[in-house]
Design a protein around this motif. Structure first.
Motif, mmCIF file in Angstrom:
data_model
loop_
_atom_site.group_PDB
_atom_site.id
_atom_site.type_symbol
_atom_site.label_atom_id
_atom_site.label_comp_id
_atom_site.label_asym_id
_atom_site.label_seq_id
_atom_site.Cartn_x
_atom_site.Cartn_y
_atom_site.Cartn_z
ATOM 1 N N PHE B 19 -20.625 30.316 28.360
ATOM 2 C CA PHE B 19 -19.437 29.616 28.862
ATOM 3 C C PHE B 19 -18.547 30.689 29.456
ATOM 4 C CE2 PHE B 19 -20.814 26.886 25.278
ATOM 5 C CZ PHE B 19 -20.981 25.699 25.972
ATOM 6 N N PHE B 22 -18.431 34.218 27.896
ATOM 7 C CA PHE B 22 -18.844 34.144 26.491
ATOM 8 C C PHE B 22 -20.292 33.660 26.361
ATOM 9 C CE2 PHE B 22 -19.189 31.617 22.561
ATOM 10 C CZ PHE B 22 -19.019 32.636 21.648
ATOM 11 N N ALA B 24 -22.816 31.998 24.472
ATOM 12 C CA ALA B 24 -22.885 31.117 23.297
ATOM 13 C C ALA B 24 -24.287 31.091 22.692
ATOM 14 C CB ALA B 24 -22.454 29.707 23.679
ATOM 15 N N PRO B 43 -23.172 29.337 10.449
ATOM 16 C CA PRO B 43 -21.713 29.242 10.415
ATOM 17 C C PRO B 43 -21.129 28.550 11.646
ATOM 18 C CG PRO B 43 -22.464 31.547 10.558
ATOM 19 C CD PRO B 43 -23.672 30.703 10.480
ATOM 20 N N SER B 44 -19.882 28.123 11.517
ATOM 21 C CA SER B 44 -19.179 27.467 12.613
ATOM 22 C C SER B 44 -19.117 28.403 13.826
ATOM 23 C CB SER B 44 -17.768 27.114 12.151
ATOM 24 O OG SER B 44 -17.118 26.413 13.166
ATOM 25 N N GLY B 45 -19.389 27.832 15.004
ATOM 26 C CA GLY B 45 -19.331 28.632 16.221
ATOM 27 C C GLY B 45 -20.588 29.423 16.492
ATOM 28 N N SER B 46 -21.640 29.213 15.691
ATOM 29 C CA SER B 46 -22.849 30.006 15.884
ATOM 30 C C SER B 46 -23.736 29.467 17.013
ATOM 31 C CB SER B 46 -23.647 30.059 14.576
ATOM 32 O OG SER B 46 -23.954 28.758 14.139
ATOM 33 N N GLY B 47 -23.396 28.291 17.558
ATOM 34 C CA GLY B 47 -24.153 27.780 18.704
ATOM 35 C C GLY B 47 -25.129 26.665 18.362
ATOM 36 N N LYS B 48 -25.028 26.094 17.163
ATOM 37 C CA LYS B 48 -25.950 25.030 16.752
ATOM 38 C C LYS B 48 -25.831 23.808 17.676
ATOM 39 C CE LYS B 48 -23.878 24.648 12.756
ATOM 40 N NZ LYS B 48 -22.754 25.577 12.897
ATOM 41 N N SER B 49 -24.595 23.345 17.858
ATOM 42 C CA SER B 49 -24.400 22.175 18.723
ATOM 43 C C SER B 49 -24.862 22.475 20.133
ATOM 44 C CB SER B 49 -22.924 21.779 18.773
ATOM 45 O OG SER B 49 -22.480 21.432 17.500
ATOM 46 N N THR B 50 -24.455 23.618 20.632
ATOM 47 C CA THR B 50 -24.815 23.972 22.003
ATOM 48 C C THR B 50 -26.333 23.965 22.175
ATOM 49 O OG1 THR B 50 -22.849 25.367 22.052
ATOM 50 C CG2 THR B 50 -24.430 25.656 23.845
ATOM 51 N N GLU B 170 -24.622 17.290 13.093
ATOM 52 C CA GLU B 170 -23.766 17.095 11.925
ATOM 53 C C GLU B 170 -23.385 15.622 11.740
ATOM 54 O OE1 GLU B 170 -21.129 20.077 10.806
ATOM 55 O OE2 GLU B 170 -21.546 21.405 12.488
HETATM 56 N N1 LIG Z 1 -17.521 23.636 26.541
HETATM 57 C C1 LIG Z 1 -17.313 24.869 26.023
HETATM 58 N N2 LIG Z 1 -16.555 25.748 26.696
HETATM 59 C C2 LIG Z 1 -16.332 26.987 26.190
HETATM 60 N N3 LIG Z 1 -16.807 27.424 25.029
HETATM 61 C C3 LIG Z 1 -17.579 26.593 24.304
HETATM 62 C C4 LIG Z 1 -17.864 25.260 24.769
HETATM 63 N N4 LIG Z 1 -18.639 24.654 23.832
HETATM 64 C C5 LIG Z 1 -18.833 25.564 22.861
HETATM 65 N N5 LIG Z 1 -18.205 26.728 23.133
HETATM 66 C C6 LIG Z 1 -18.224 27.930 22.306
HETATM 67 O O1 LIG Z 1 -19.547 28.264 22.037
HETATM 68 C C7 LIG Z 1 -19.697 28.682 20.688
HETATM 69 C C8 LIG Z 1 -20.728 27.842 20.003
HETATM 70 O O2 LIG Z 1 -20.250 26.522 19.871
HETATM 71 P P1 LIG Z 1 -21.023 25.386 19.114
HETATM 72 O O3 LIG Z 1 -20.213 24.161 19.222
HETATM 73 O O4 LIG Z 1 -22.404 25.318 19.616
HETATM 74 O O5 LIG Z 1 -21.012 25.942 17.624
HETATM 75 P P2 LIG Z 1 -21.518 25.226 16.320
HETATM 76 O O6 LIG Z 1 -22.501 26.148 15.705
HETATM 77 O O7 LIG Z 1 -21.969 23.844 16.626
HETATM 78 O O8 LIG Z 1 -20.227 25.209 15.430
HETATM 79 P P3 LIG Z 1 -19.647 24.057 14.469
HETATM 80 O O9 LIG Z 1 -20.344 24.239 13.150
HETATM 81 O O10 LIG Z 1 -18.195 24.378 14.380
HETATM 82 O O11 LIG Z 1 -19.927 22.744 15.103
HETATM 83 C C9 LIG Z 1 -18.323 28.556 20.041
HETATM 84 O O12 LIG Z 1 -17.756 29.855 19.997
HETATM 85 C C10 LIG Z 1 -17.544 27.685 20.975
HETATM 86 O O13 LIG Z 1 -16.202 28.058 20.992
#
Ligand SMILES: Nc1ncnc2c1ncn2[C@@H]1O[C@H](COP(=O)(O)OP(=O)(O)OP(=O)(O)O)[C@@H](O)[C@H]1O
Ligand SMILES: [Mg+2]
Lengths: 252, 250
Positions: B19, B22, B24, B43-50, B170
């Motif tokens: 992004f 950054f 991800a 952990p939160s922000g590790s990129g699982k959702s992405t 989740e």
């Molecule tokens: N649309 C976006 N624009 C900019 N940064 C993003 C975007 N989506 C996600 N990120 C960043 O990418 C990183 C990974 O995000 P992601 O949502 O995949 O984490 P996650 O592992 O699912 O966390 P969580 O457990 O909080 O859901 C995070 O640092 C987030 O801030």
């Protein structure tokens, strides 16, 4: 029911003002529009008959402006720079031109440019619709943008096409937020339709002007004109409010 | 790893996503086989959702390849549509359509995207509502249901697309504690029926029960991929150990 009570209240207020003014010693001559004399009745009918054009003009313009507004709003929501620029240019240009100026240009200028004839009615429709569509594009864009990203993602993930996504998911939700400002816009458009009198369309305002020239009773005739717009707009506002309420009820 | 010689259905190789500046996701490699249940944690922000959002192109990856059922995922809209027919997604926030009844939520996809006739779609919808144990809620609006019921409707909506793969992001973390198990129960049943699942969750008892493969992510990378037995008893990576200690503490 509430609708009619509001309406009646408006009417009573209007009449009250009239009566007060009469009481203030102004030199009134209600005979020009008195329903009890032959000439009064025909004058009154002449004035009220302008409603047809005013209403037709507003309905045509609002319908066309909604279609154009939506077509302009959608590129404004696109990811690409080109469609967004197109949206901005359209909105900024037509929002900047005064309606009266646009109207004169469409009626006197457009036929020359395109080598066509245009009636006062259609010149009015075109000018009002274009001017209004710029405002409506912004209203639609705001309404659509207020729908959460999750809704769009859910629609995408069940494989809906762009059209189906808009038609079945986004617009039905956006319309509830769009309706109130759209109602305002409709009222505004109804009022602005009076400008079309300057190019000779025989709507409410034009007829009042014409009658004033022959009868020399501007005070009475324009008071009737005020009441005509007042009633028309009270009815439209009540209609819009009824529609909003109905949609809220449908949701649950 | 419990794939018993089954066909690979999702193949992710060298995939990355940024992004802006950054990064991800970095160099993601993951293969999911037909019928396999993969649980992703980290952990939160590790990129699982992405990562799982890249699998059905809610996010577009920048580098590497993602192949789903031998269809290459790229800008080609035809491929994207084909993949979305195979892959369904269940979201943390349910994302039900609030202006439609439950049954309308379920039939919209089949009727509009699959061109199924409405009567057949309704039969299908009721079948899947039965499967998530809420057939009696068909005519209600989402706002009239509890969170757990809404999430089960969302699962049924996905099932109505008859997908080969289901992604869960989740699915229970927006729910009150007493509603979590009703959703997990449905997911366990799906797993038992052989659905291919990629599930981001921190519900470790669920993971122990259904997962064939555990994936641990941290800072945009897959740190560890292991069978649940090994993952929970003897994780290789230090980062996995620390993470597991944190979430299994209570
Ligand atoms: N649309 C976006 N624009 C900019 N940064 C993003 C975007 N989506 C996600 N990120 C960043 O990418 C990183 C990974 O995000 P992601 O949502 O995949 O984490 P996650 O592992 O699912 O966390 P969580 O457990 O909080 O859901 C995070 O640092 C987030 O801030
Ligand atoms: Mg997440």
């Amino acid at each position: 029911m509430v609708v009619w009570m509001k309406l009646t209240k408006g009417l009573i207020a209007g009449l009250l003002i009239t009566v007060l003014l009469t009481g203030c010693g102004a030199n009134w001559g209600w005979y020009v529009v008195s329903p009890s004399t032959e000439s009064g009745r025909s004058n009154l009918k002449f004035l009220i008959d302008g409603l047809g054009y005013t209403i037709a003009l507003s309905i045509c313009a609002i319908v066309i402006s909604i279609v154009i507004g939506l077509l302009i709003a959608l590129p404004g929501l696109a990811k690409g720079r080109a469609p967004r620029t197109m949206n901005r240019v359209y909105v900024e240009c037509f929002r900047a031109i005064p309606i009266l100026v646009l109207l004169l240009w469409v009626y006197y200028g457009l036929p020359v440019v395109l080598d066509i004839g245009i009636t006062a009615f259609w010149a009015g429709v075109v000018a009002l619709a274009i001017s209004d569509s710029a405002f409506e594009a912004e209203i639609f864009r705001g309404g659509i943008q207020s729908i959460s990203k999750g809704q769009i993602e859910a629609a995408d993930s069940i494989g809906l096409s762009y059209y189906d996504k808009m038609r079945y998911v986004i617009l039905p939700q956006a319309i509830r937020r769009i309706l109130p400002p759209l109602g305002n816009q409709l009222v505004y458009m109804l009022k602005m339709s009076s400008l079309v009198s300057v190019i000779g369309l025989s709507e409410l305002t034009r007829r009042a002007n014409e009658l004033v020239v022959t009868e020399y009773r501007p005070l009475e005739i324009y008071t009737i004109l005020v009441l005509e717009y007042l009633i028309l707009i009270l009815i439209v506002s009540a209609g819009v409010r009824w529609l909003e309420k109905k949609m809220r009820a449908d949701e649950q | 790893m419990g794939n018993n010689g089954r066909e690979p259905i999702i193949k992710i190789a060298g995939m990355g996503k940024s992004f802006g500046d950054f990064e991800a996701l970095k160099n993601i490699h993951l293969t999911v086989h037909n019928g396999e249940r993969v649980v992703v944690c980290g952990p939160s922000g590790s990129g699982k959702s992405t990562m799982i959002r890249c699998i059905n192109r809610l996010e577009a990856h920048d580098v590497g390849t993602i192949t789903v059922d031998n269809i290459d995922l790229n800008e080609n809209t035809k491929n994207i549509n084909a993949i979305r027919r195979e892959v369904a997604m269940v979201f943390q926030q349910f994302n039900l359509f609030p202006h439609l009844t439950v049954v309308e939520n379920l039939t919209l996809g089949p009727v509009r995207a699959r061109k199924m006739n409405p009567a057949d779609a309704e039969v299908l919808a009721r079948k899947y509502l039965e499967r998530v144990h809420i057939p009696e809620q068909a005519e209600k609006y989402p706002a009239q249901l509890s969170g757990g019921q809404q999430q089960r409707v969302a699962i049924a909506r996905s099932l109505c697309m008859e997908p080969r793969i289901m992604l869960f992001d989740e699915p229970t973390s927006a729910l009150d504690p007493e509603m979590i198990s009703e959703v997990l129960d449905v997911m366990v049943e799906l797993a038992e029926d052989g659905m291919t699942m990629v599930c981001v969750t921190h519900e470790m008892s669920f993971a122990r029960k259904v997962a064939d493969t555990m994936v641990f992510m941290d800072a945009g990378e897959i740190v560890e991929t292991a069978s649940p037995e090994q993952f929970f008893s003897a994780p290789e990576s230090k980062r996995t150990q620390i993470f597991l200690n944190q979430i299994l503490q209570y």
